[in-house]
Design a protein around this motif. Structure first.
Motif, PDB file in Angstrom:
ATOM      1  N   ILE A  64       4.275  -4.588 -11.021  1.00 25.28           N
ATOM      2  CA  ILE A  64       3.572  -3.324 -10.792  1.00 25.28           C
ATOM      3  C   ILE A  64       3.093  -2.810 -12.147  1.00 25.28           C
ATOM      4  N   PRO A  65       1.842  -3.090 -12.496  1.00 24.11           N
ATOM      5  CA  PRO A  65       1.294  -2.618 -13.767  1.00 24.11           C
ATOM      6  C   PRO A  65       0.485  -1.336 -13.561  1.00 24.11           C
ATOM      7  N   ILE A  66       0.571  -0.439 -14.532  1.00 25.24           N
ATOM      8  CA  ILE A  66      -0.208   0.783 -14.472  1.00 25.24           C
ATOM      9  C   ILE A  66      -0.858   1.037 -15.830  1.00 25.24           C
ATOM     10  N   ALA A  67      -2.017   1.684 -15.789  1.00 24.40           N
ATOM     11  CA  ALA A  67      -2.705   2.121 -17.002  1.00 24.40           C
ATOM     12  C   ALA A  67      -3.148   3.550 -16.770  1.00 24.40           C
ATOM     13  N   GLU A  71      -2.591 -11.727  -8.434  1.00 22.47           N
ATOM     14  CA  GLU A  71      -3.421 -11.384  -7.286  1.00 22.47           C
ATOM     15  C   GLU A  71      -2.861 -10.142  -6.588  1.00 22.47           C
ATOM     16  N   SER A  72      -3.754  -9.249  -6.191  1.00 22.09           N
ATOM     17  CA  SER A  72      -3.343  -8.014  -5.531  1.00 22.09           C
ATOM     18  C   SER A  72      -2.629  -8.321  -4.217  1.00 22.09           C
ATOM     19  N   ILE A  73      -1.595  -7.548  -3.939  1.00 24.81           N
ATOM     20  CA  ILE A  73      -0.864  -7.650  -2.675  1.00 24.81           C
ATOM     21  C   ILE A  73      -1.284  -6.460  -1.816  1.00 24.81           C
ATOM     22  N   PRO A  78       0.802  -1.225   0.000  1.00 24.93           N
ATOM     23  CA  PRO A  78       0.000   0.000   0.000  1.00 24.93           C
ATOM     24  C   PRO A  78       0.836   1.277   0.000  1.00 24.93           C
ATOM     25  N   ILE A  79       1.947   1.267   0.720  1.00 26.68           N
ATOM     26  CA  ILE A  79       2.829   2.438   0.727  1.00 26.68           C
ATOM     27  C   ILE A  79       3.422   2.662  -0.664  1.00 26.68           C
ATOM     28  N   LEU A  80       3.834   1.575  -1.308  1.00 26.18           N
ATOM     29  CA  LEU A  80       4.419   1.655  -2.645  1.00 26.18           C
ATOM     30  C   LEU A  80       3.386   2.177  -3.652  1.00 26.18           C
ATOM     31  N   LYS A  81       2.178   1.641  -3.561  1.00 30.14           N
ATOM     32  CA  LYS A  81       1.115   2.064  -4.471  1.00 30.14           C
ATOM     33  C   LYS A  81       0.784   3.539  -4.281  1.00 30.14           C
ATOM     34  N   ALA A  82       0.731   3.973  -3.028  1.00 29.80           N
ATOM     35  CA  ALA A  82       0.432   5.378  -2.738  1.00 29.80           C
ATOM     36  C   ALA A  82       1.508   6.303  -3.302  1.00 29.80           C
ATOM     37  N   ALA A  83       2.758   5.873  -3.257  1.00 30.59           N
ATOM     38  CA  ALA A  83       3.853   6.685  -3.788  1.00 30.59           C
ATOM     39  C   ALA A  83       3.733   6.841  -5.300  1.00 30.59           C
ATOM     40  N   ILE A  84       3.348   5.754  -5.985  1.00 34.16           N
ATOM     41  CA  ILE A  84       3.177   5.815  -7.442  1.00 34.16           C
ATOM     42  C   ILE A  84       2.016   6.741  -7.800  1.00 34.16           C
ATOM     43  N   LEU A  85       0.901   6.585  -7.104  1.00 43.24           N
ATOM     44  CA  LEU A  85      -0.260   7.435  -7.352  1.00 43.24           C
ATOM     45  C   LEU A  85       0.085   8.905  -7.147  1.00 43.24           C
ATOM     46  N   LYS A 119      -4.765  10.882 -16.364  1.00 44.08           N
ATOM     47  CA  LYS A 119      -5.945  10.361 -15.684  1.00 44.08           C
ATOM     48  C   LYS A 119      -5.702   8.873 -15.422  1.00 44.08           C
ATOM     49  N   ILE A 120      -5.635   8.487 -14.160  1.00 45.87           N
ATOM     50  CA  ILE A 120      -5.269   7.115 -13.792  1.00 45.87           C
ATOM     51  C   ILE A 120      -6.427   6.154 -14.038  1.00 45.87           C
ATOM     52  N   ASP A 121      -6.152   5.088 -14.758  1.00 43.12           N
ATOM     53  CA  ASP A 121      -7.102   3.982 -14.913  1.00 43.12           C
ATOM     54  C   ASP A 121      -6.902   3.005 -13.758  1.00 43.12           C
ATOM     55  N   TYR A 122      -5.660   2.512 -13.625  1.00 44.04           N
ATOM     56  CA  TYR A 122      -5.338   1.695 -12.455  1.00 44.04           C
ATOM     57  C   TYR A 122      -3.846   1.739 -12.168  1.00 44.04           C
ATOM     58  N   VAL A 123      -3.531   1.559 -10.908  1.00 41.61           N
ATOM     59  CA  VAL A 123      -2.171   1.317 -10.422  1.00 41.61           C
ATOM     60  C   VAL A 123      -2.290   0.160  -9.452  1.00 41.61           C
ATOM     61  N   GLU A 124      -1.550  -0.926  -9.696  1.00 37.69           N
ATOM     62  CA  GLU A 124      -1.677  -2.108  -8.850  1.00 37.69           C
ATOM     63  C   GLU A 124      -0.301  -2.658  -8.477  1.00 37.69           C
ATOM     64  N   VAL A 125      -0.276  -3.367  -7.379  1.00 32.97           N
ATOM     65  CA  VAL A 125       0.897  -4.136  -6.973  1.00 32.97           C
ATOM     66  C   VAL A 125       0.404  -5.570  -6.829  1.00 32.97           C
ATOM     67  N   VAL A 126       0.888  -6.472  -7.712  1.00 29.56           N
ATOM     68  CA  VAL A 126       0.328  -7.823  -7.774  1.00 29.56           C
ATOM     69  C   VAL A 126       1.434  -8.872  -7.802  1.00 29.56           C
ATOM     70  N   ASP A 127       1.057 -10.085  -7.451  1.00 30.53           N
ATOM     71  CA  ASP A 127       1.961 -11.230  -7.592  1.00 30.53           C
ATOM     72  C   ASP A 127       2.258 -11.440  -9.071  1.00 30.53           C
ATOM     73  N   LYS A 128       3.501 -11.636  -9.411  1.00 33.89           N
ATOM     74  CA  LYS A 128       3.902 -11.723 -10.819  1.00 33.89           C
ATOM     75  C   LYS A 128       3.274 -12.911 -11.534  1.00 33.89           C
ATOM     76  N   GLU A 129       3.046 -14.013 -10.812  1.00 34.71           N
ATOM     77  CA  GLU A 129       2.570 -15.233 -11.470  1.00 34.71           C
ATOM     78  C   GLU A 129       1.052 -15.284 -11.576  1.00 34.71           C
ATOM     79  N   ASN A 130       0.348 -15.015 -10.464  1.00 28.67           N
ATOM     80  CA  ASN A 130      -1.107 -15.188 -10.484  1.00 28.67           C
ATOM     81  C   ASN A 130      -1.880 -13.872 -10.562  1.00 28.67           C
TER      82      ASN A 130
END
Length: 282
Positions: free
Chosen positions: A263-266, A251-253, A221-228, A238-249
């Motif tokens: 860490i994918p962003i759109a 799933e949101s962390i 959450p701290i990492l995501k907040a910094a990116i945002l 205009k942010i579509d999404y910023v996520e921090v997820v497991d590379k394989e599945n």
């Protein structure tokens, strides 16, 4: 270089190569080729005896509000780039060659396709999985090459191969960037000069995130907040999404980062939606 239009022709070509003991690499594309695609083809050429690039604007991955007809098509220009790289064959079928009028088979991978870009484009990855499954069945390559810029697609392809027992290795190739750091994409041409400058915020925010990770931060959450916080400083973004997820599945962390992370962003810059990402091994 050969341009092949039919399933029968491409199968006969591959069979001849197999009879000679050649390995086969495959680069699937929808055309509108650029330096990113070129890097995939060059990698395939370095690792295989023979290489096929497909150029096919796949109708099944377009949603009802996405303009399939407007997608750029220039087989002569794309073929010239393939020839320049040294690709041995371009497979460029029309839709009627790949899809029967009464087709009723679909391919759906649950979970992985319901998040990130998949949540914004329902049915998109079903169409991708269907056409790639057909290509793998028709061509039977040893290796298939995908760009890491579309990280979700890479994860989906790896799961498709695993679940369907395709005898093909998925090769993820690094993101190719412009001099200013913007990930190369066919969509970049839609950016005005001012928007192009604003779009640098995507790479800038991800480089910042990587630096924070390298300094030891593991709280997602701290990492995501910094990116945002970094992105919203750009007025045109205009942010579509910023996520921090497991590379394989994928799933949101939501807590501590313990596994390899993506860490994918759109982000929309004006009317143009751009995607980018970084990975980090923990």
């Amino acid at each position: 270089m050969m341009i092949v239009k039919t399933i029968g022709e491409i199968r006969d070509l591959v069979k001849g190569w197999r009879d000679e003991g050649f390995s086969v690499g495959f680069v699937p594309t929808m055309g509108a080729l650029h330096e990113g695609h070129k890097s995939l083809m060059e990698r395939a050429m370095a690792e295989n005896d023979r290489v096929i690039t497909s150029i096919f604007v796949n109708p099944t991955q377009f949603g009802p509000d996405e303009d399939f007809e407007a997608y750029p098509r220039d087989l002569a220009k794309d073929g010239a780039l393939c020839d320049q790289v040294g690709v041995h064959a371009v497979f460029a079928p029309d839709a009627q060659e790949l899809y029967l009028s009464d087709k009723c088979t679909t391919v759906h991978i649950s979970g992985l396709t319901d998040v990130l870009c998949g949540s914004k484009r329902p049915g998109h990855f079903d169409g991708v999985c269907l056409v790639v499954s057909k290509f793998f069945n028709i061509i039977g390559p040893d290796k298939a090459y995908f760009g890491q810029k579309d990280a979700q697609q890479v994860a989906v392809m790896k799961r498709l191969v695993r679940d369907m027992n395709f005898e093909v290795e998925i090769i993820s190739c690094p993101i190719v960037r412009e001099e200013d750091g913007l990930a190369i994409s066919s969509r970049n041409v839609y950016l005005s000069e001012e928007e192009r400058k604003a779009a640098q915020v995507l790479n800038r925010s991800l480089k910042m995130a990587k630096s924070v990770l390298e300094q030891g931060e593991r709280n997602a959450p701290i990492l995501k907040a910094a990116i945002l916080s970094c992105i919203i400083q750009e007025p045109m973004a205009k942010i579509d999404y910023v996520e921090v997820v497991d590379k394989e599945n994928l799933e949101s962390i939501n807590g501590e980062i313990k596994n390899n992370v993506l860490i994918p962003i759109a982000v929309y810059i004006g009317k143009t939606r751009l995607i980018d990402n970084i990975t980090f091994e923990v």
